[in-house]
Design a protein around this motif. Structure first.
Motif, PDB file in Angstrom:
ATOM      1  N   ALA A   6      -9.057  -3.998   6.189  1.00 12.97           N
ATOM      2  CA  ALA A   6      -8.901  -2.930   7.412  1.00 12.97           C
ATOM      3  C   ALA A   6     -10.179  -2.418   7.191  1.00 12.97           C
ATOM      4  CB  ALA A   6      -7.666  -2.084   6.815  1.00 12.97           C
ATOM      5  N   LYS A   7     -10.797  -1.640   6.302  1.00 10.43           N
ATOM      6  CA  LYS A   7     -11.950  -0.913   6.330  1.00 10.43           C
ATOM      7  C   LYS A   7     -12.993  -1.790   6.808  1.00 10.43           C
ATOM      8  CE  LYS A   7     -14.194   2.920   5.592  1.00 10.43           C
ATOM      9  NZ  LYS A   7     -14.101   4.176   6.298  1.00 10.43           N
TER      10      LYS A   7
ATOM     11  N   PHE B  52       2.155  -3.173   5.863  1.00  5.52           N
ATOM     12  CA  PHE B  52       1.019  -2.443   6.371  1.00  5.52           C
ATOM     13  C   PHE B  52       0.729  -2.715   7.838  1.00  5.52           C
ATOM     14  CE2 PHE B  52      -0.196  -3.160   1.709  1.00  5.52           C
ATOM     15  CZ  PHE B  52      -0.425  -1.967   1.453  1.00  5.52           C
ATOM     16  N   ARG B  53       0.950  -4.039   8.192  1.00  9.63           N
ATOM     17  CA  ARG B  53       0.675  -4.393   9.740  1.00  9.63           C
ATOM     18  C   ARG B  53       1.497  -5.455  10.112  1.00  9.63           C
ATOM     19  NH1 ARG B  53      -1.838  -0.275   9.198  1.00  9.63           N
ATOM     20  NH2 ARG B  53      -3.887   0.388  10.170  1.00  9.63           N
TER      21      ARG B  53
ATOM     22  N   ARG C 280     -13.279  -4.371   8.894  1.00  7.47           N
ATOM     23  CA  ARG C 280     -12.975  -4.218  10.287  1.00  7.47           C
ATOM     24  C   ARG C 280     -13.096  -2.749  11.107  1.00  7.47           C
ATOM     25  NH1 ARG C 280     -14.002  -8.625   9.508  1.00  7.47           N
ATOM     26  NH2 ARG C 280     -12.817 -10.441   9.489  1.00  7.47           N
ATOM     27  N   ALA C 281     -12.613  -1.725  10.534  1.00  9.01           N
ATOM     28  CA  ALA C 281     -13.048  -0.424  11.102  1.00  9.01           C
ATOM     29  C   ALA C 281     -14.495  -0.266  11.053  1.00  9.01           C
ATOM     30  CB  ALA C 281     -12.375   0.720  10.256  1.00  9.01           C
TER      31      ALA C 281
ATOM     32  N   GLU D 242     -12.165   0.932  -0.108  1.00  5.47           N
ATOM     33  CA  GLU D 242     -12.815   1.281   1.021  1.00  5.47           C
ATOM     34  C   GLU D 242     -14.136   1.600   0.714  1.00  5.47           C
ATOM     35  OE1 GLU D 242     -10.675   4.755   2.863  1.00  5.47           O
ATOM     36  OE2 GLU D 242      -9.344   3.372   3.867  1.00  5.47           O
TER      37      GLU D 242
ATOM     38  N   TRP E 217      -1.582  -8.744  13.711  1.00  9.37           N
ATOM     39  CA  TRP E 217      -2.927  -7.916  13.092  1.00  9.37           C
ATOM     40  C   TRP E 217      -3.816  -8.407  12.550  1.00  9.37           C
ATOM     41  CZ3 TRP E 217      -5.480  -6.529   8.765  1.00  9.37           C
ATOM     42  CH2 TRP E 217      -6.732  -5.579   9.072  1.00  9.37           C
ATOM     43  N   PHE E 218      -3.335  -9.444  11.658  1.00  6.89           N
ATOM     44  CA  PHE E 218      -4.273 -10.147  10.741  1.00  6.89           C
ATOM     45  C   PHE E 218      -4.973 -11.291  11.709  1.00  6.89           C
ATOM     46  CE2 PHE E 218      -1.173  -8.352   7.811  1.00  6.89           C
ATOM     47  CZ  PHE E 218      -2.302  -7.819   6.947  1.00  6.89           C
TER      48      PHE E 218
ATOM     49  N   PHE F  83      -5.623  -5.091   1.227  1.00  4.83           N
ATOM     50  CA  PHE F  83      -5.343  -4.796   2.645  1.00  4.83           C
ATOM     51  C   PHE F  83      -6.217  -3.913   3.108  1.00  4.83           C
ATOM     52  CE2 PHE F  83      -3.847  -1.855   5.827  1.00  4.83           C
ATOM     53  CZ  PHE F  83      -3.664  -2.886   7.004  1.00  4.83           C
ATOM     54  N   SER F  84      -6.690  -2.638   2.242  1.00  5.93           N
ATOM     55  CA  SER F  84      -7.434  -1.566   2.315  1.00  5.93           C
ATOM     56  C   SER F  84      -8.748  -2.173   2.598  1.00  5.93           C
ATOM     57  CB  SER F  84      -7.304  -0.680   1.255  1.00  5.93           C
ATOM     58  OG  SER F  84      -6.105  -0.074   1.306  1.00  5.93           O
TER      59      SER F  84
ATOM     60  N   ASN G 143      -7.558  -9.938  14.028  1.00  4.34           N
ATOM     61  CA  ASN G 143      -8.590  -9.385  13.251  1.00  4.34           C
ATOM     62  C   ASN G 143      -9.256 -10.401  12.456  1.00  4.34           C
ATOM     63  OD1 ASN G 143      -8.977  -6.129  13.601  1.00  4.34           O
ATOM     64  ND2 ASN G 143      -6.821  -6.723  13.600  1.00  4.34           N
TER      65      ASN G 143
END
Length: 405
Positions: free
Chosen positions: A19-20, A62-63, A22-23, A302, A67-68, A15-16, A71
């Motif tokens: 998510a990173k 996590f979300r 996408r960030a 990350e 969210w998935f 997940f990290s 994104n």
């Protein structure tokens, strides 16, 4: 746009990483493949607040599912990868279907070691602690007044013992080594944690192994210990370490040690395949180590995202860990491997302590027991590379802020 990323595993590291990316505004298609039927979730609260009924499962996610979708992260649950074809750059799923990848990330985690069937490891009521299914099974077993045997005096075993005592169970913990926390902490830390458990009614037996578990109608009912003692038990928790999930990497010809070997950029021996989290064997202080912690899973994932997004920036681990037992918070900064000296320092309030680790005169880690100030001070020292003033540490009345002056 970069090509497709397939992430094998759906835990913290997986997940990290997604998510990173996408960030970082990386828009490549991402597919996460997870064997469990539930959305990716936090693991540490499972064996504590979730097990004690203080936190519902949805709070561990996590979300939410949206969210998935929003994104462009395709979540494939209740399925798993059977094989990696590095030449074709595909993975074969257990149902025979295939996914193509441009980049592949292995976030496969680790699996708890189990007892062999020959000593009763296959009996009903013999459990490990890793995922939601394990926690749900434990929840059914953890009833007041029942007799629990915990095998293994590491953090998993001690945390399980703490929860069981708080829920009103009778708990015996056995550790085959000379003391609890033998592999991961100093004798001073072990002594303090032993006293905490014994004061709360846990029976701890060190230098004591398991000879066999005895079953009645297929379910564990007793345990014979290495000293000949027979214990009546209602269920057993096995906390004897984990094995990295590296089969896929091994079968595909990637370099393997005690885990999947990666470089400072999280790349495996195949530059199009990265690995991170509990399954990854990474360089740290001139050695290859596995860091089994949430913090490393997040930070390494990350770091992998930054590399995948186009910046060749090495991952520089800054390890920290924690363990919650009863109302005691043990916080650890640094990595104490190879330490040859320790310094025990009482904290400013009752029940607080810190243990400072040194290797060849250099400060490498601190264990802080209900002592947030010691933890923060030690972590800042490690982050800056500064050595603590031994005179300040030795003066128990001195303010630890002086270490940072």
């Amino acid at each position: 746009m970069a090509g497709t990323l397939v992430i094998v595993g759906a835990g913290q590291a997986a997940f990290s990483l997604a998510a990173k990316l996408r960030a970082l505004k990386d828009e490549r298609p991402i597919t996460i493949v997870g064997s469990e039927a539930v959305l990716p979730y936090q693991r540490p609260p499972l064996s504590k607040k979730y097990l004690m009924g203080e936190m519902s499962f949805d709070r561990l996610e996590f979300r939410p599912a949206e969210w998935f979708a929003e994104n462009n992260v395709d979540l494939r649950l209740s399925t798993w990868v059977e094989e990696i074809d590095r030449n074709a750059k595909t993975v074969r799923m257990q149902d025979g279907s295939r996914l193509s990848y441009d980049k592949l990330a292995l976030a496969t985690g680790a699996t708890p070691r189990t007892l062999p069937a020959g000593v009763g490891g296959d009996l009903d009521g013999v459990l490990t602690v890793r995922d939601k299914r394990d926690a749900d099974r434990l929840m059914e077993e953890m009833q007041p007044g029942r007799k629990l045997l915990v095998i293994g005096g590491g953090y998993i075993g001690l945390e399980a013992a703490a929860v069981a005592r708080q829920l009103g169970l009778e708990v015996t913990l056995i550790e085959m080594a000379d003391r609890i926390l033998q592999r991961v902490a100093s004798a001073e830390t072990a002594s303090i944690m032993r006293d905490i458990h014994q004061s709360r009614g846990v029976t701890i037996r060190e230098k004591t192994g398991l000879t066999r578990l005895i079953g009645t109608d297929g379910r564990v009912s007793a345990a014979e210990l290495s000293d000949g003692t027979m214990l009546e038990v209602d269920f057993v928790i096995v906390g004897i370490g984990v094995i990295p999930n590296d089969r896929l990497a091994r079968d595909s010809g990637l370099d393997i040690g005690n885990g999947i070997l990666v470089d400072a950029f999280t790349r495996t021996s195949d530059p199009d395949i990265h690995a991170m989290g509990d399954c990854a064997l990474l360089p740290l202080n001139g050695q290859n180590v596995r860091l089994e912690s949430v913090q490393n899973a997040v930070d390494q994932a990350e770091a992998a995202a930054v590399v995948l997004a186009g910046e060749d920036k090495p991952y520089q681990p800054k390890p920290w860990f924690w363990s919650d037992q009863y109302d005691v918070k043990l916080q650890i900064a640094g990595f104490n491997m190879g330490f040859d000296e320790t310094l025990l320092r009482p904290g400013q309030r009752e029940g607080s302590h810190s243990i400072w680790y040194f290797r060849q005169g250099q400060f490498v880690a601190v264990d802080a027991i209900n002592d947030a100030k010691a933890y923060v001070s030690g972590k800042k020292l490690l982050d800056t590379g500064k050595q603590p003033n031994r005179a300040v540490l030795a003066d128990h009345s001195a303010d630890l802020k002086l270490l940072l002056a």
